[in-house]
Scaffold this motif. Sequence first.
Motif, PDB file in Angstrom:
ATOM      1  N   MET A 204      57.419  36.236  50.893  1.00 54.07           N
ATOM      2  CA  MET A 204      57.071  35.330  50.072  1.00 54.07           C
ATOM      3  C   MET A 204      57.979  35.084  48.896  1.00 54.07           C
ATOM      4  O   MET A 204      58.697  35.938  48.470  1.00 54.07           O
ATOM      5  N   GLU A 205      57.901  33.736  48.260  1.00 55.80           N
ATOM      6  CA  GLU A 205      58.818  33.607  47.086  1.00 55.80           C
ATOM      7  C   GLU A 205      57.955  34.447  45.967  1.00 55.80           C
ATOM      8  O   GLU A 205      56.794  34.625  46.172  1.00 55.80           O
ATOM      9  N   ARG A 206      58.935  34.792  45.112  1.00 58.39           N
ATOM     10  CA  ARG A 206      58.136  35.591  43.929  1.00 58.39           C
ATOM     11  C   ARG A 206      57.027  34.875  43.262  1.00 58.39           C
ATOM     12  O   ARG A 206      55.705  35.590  43.201  1.00 58.39           O
ATOM     13  N   TYR A 266      57.925  33.313  34.035  1.00 62.66           N
ATOM     14  CA  TYR A 266      59.077  34.540  34.316  1.00 62.66           C
ATOM     15  C   TYR A 266      59.670  34.525  35.781  1.00 62.66           C
ATOM     16  O   TYR A 266      60.800  34.484  35.954  1.00 62.66           O
ATOM     17  N   LEU A 267      58.738  34.624  36.683  1.00 61.03           N
ATOM     18  CA  LEU A 267      58.910  34.604  38.057  1.00 61.03           C
ATOM     19  C   LEU A 267      59.683  33.448  38.741  1.00 61.03           C
ATOM     20  O   LEU A 267      60.270  33.555  39.787  1.00 61.03           O
ATOM     21  N   GLU A 268      59.682  32.365  38.019  1.00 56.43           N
ATOM     22  CA  GLU A 268      60.320  31.129  38.634  1.00 56.43           C
ATOM     23  C   GLU A 268      61.506  31.278  38.746  1.00 56.43           C
ATOM     24  O   GLU A 268      62.182  30.629  39.782  1.00 56.43           O
ATOM     25  N   LYS A 269      62.340  32.012  37.878  1.00 58.04           N
ATOM     26  CA  LYS A 269      63.810  32.011  37.761  1.00 58.04           C
ATOM     27  C   LYS A 269      64.292  33.565  37.836  1.00 58.04           C
ATOM     28  O   LYS A 269      65.538  33.844  38.008  1.00 58.04           O
TER      29      LYS A 269
END
Length: 292
Positions: A204-206, A266-269
């Motif tokens: 999964m993406e973060r 935060y986890l978007e990038k």
Amino acid sequence: MLPYILVTSACPSDVDLGFVQLGWFKVVILGIVQGITELLPISSTAHLRIVPGLLGWQDPGSAFSAVMQLASLTAVITYFWKDLNRLTGATVRAVTQQDYRDQDFRLAIGVLIGTIPIGIAGLLLKKTLNACNSPFRALTVVGIASIVMALLLAIAEKRGKRNRDFSKLSLQDGVWVGLAQALALIPGVSRSGSTLTAGLFLEMERETAARFSFLLGLPAIVLAGVLEIHSLLKAGLTLDGWIILLVGLGTASISAFAAIYGLLTYLEKRSTWIFVWYRLIMQYSGQNLSRF
């Protein structure tokens, strides 16, 4: 053995009511700690064990930790209202129209099925977890669990392909992440940490792994909180005790909402490495601070 300062006291009942002895000011501090750490992959239970230990405070007990999780309930429901509304609507439509192939419906069922492992394990271990000076709350256990989860999160971060967004999740994801969630009964593992790590292992993406972790945790949080409130009622918690508990819930709710926003932003990038290093530094600092 991790040499944290340990303060213990005799328990008048089968449920550890150590938080009552702390008073409202210390519970406010622990409420803020709980709200932030419950939804970050750094283990709120570990912090509610280590922080009082370092400050020489009474261990608030596992019942307090479980009830405090209800603080994150309001924050998660408010923040993810659209997601919850969509999954609920899909479930109603699927049942009404007898069309069970809808992806949102299967995801909702996955969330419910994923709650079963931690529900069963929690009921089986309830007496041991809530007992005074429970072996599960030994600081050695907390330390080892925190370090092991840091290493697993590091592996997941390094090896995860992160090519699945929320639209690609399925019932099977709920099962696997739900099994990982059951490990969170061990203080130091972290419900958010174990489910986020499992999500990364499942490619999964973060941000997707974090969002799914929050949604999957809702039934477990409600179940644990209701059971512990029932335990506190049976244990004869006084009015002062309930007031102290509500004070902690209030402060934890505010900090929990801030934690959700902060983590997802935060986890978007960025990666989860900061939480890996934090877990390791937390254990190292705890050992050194306890010597002074």
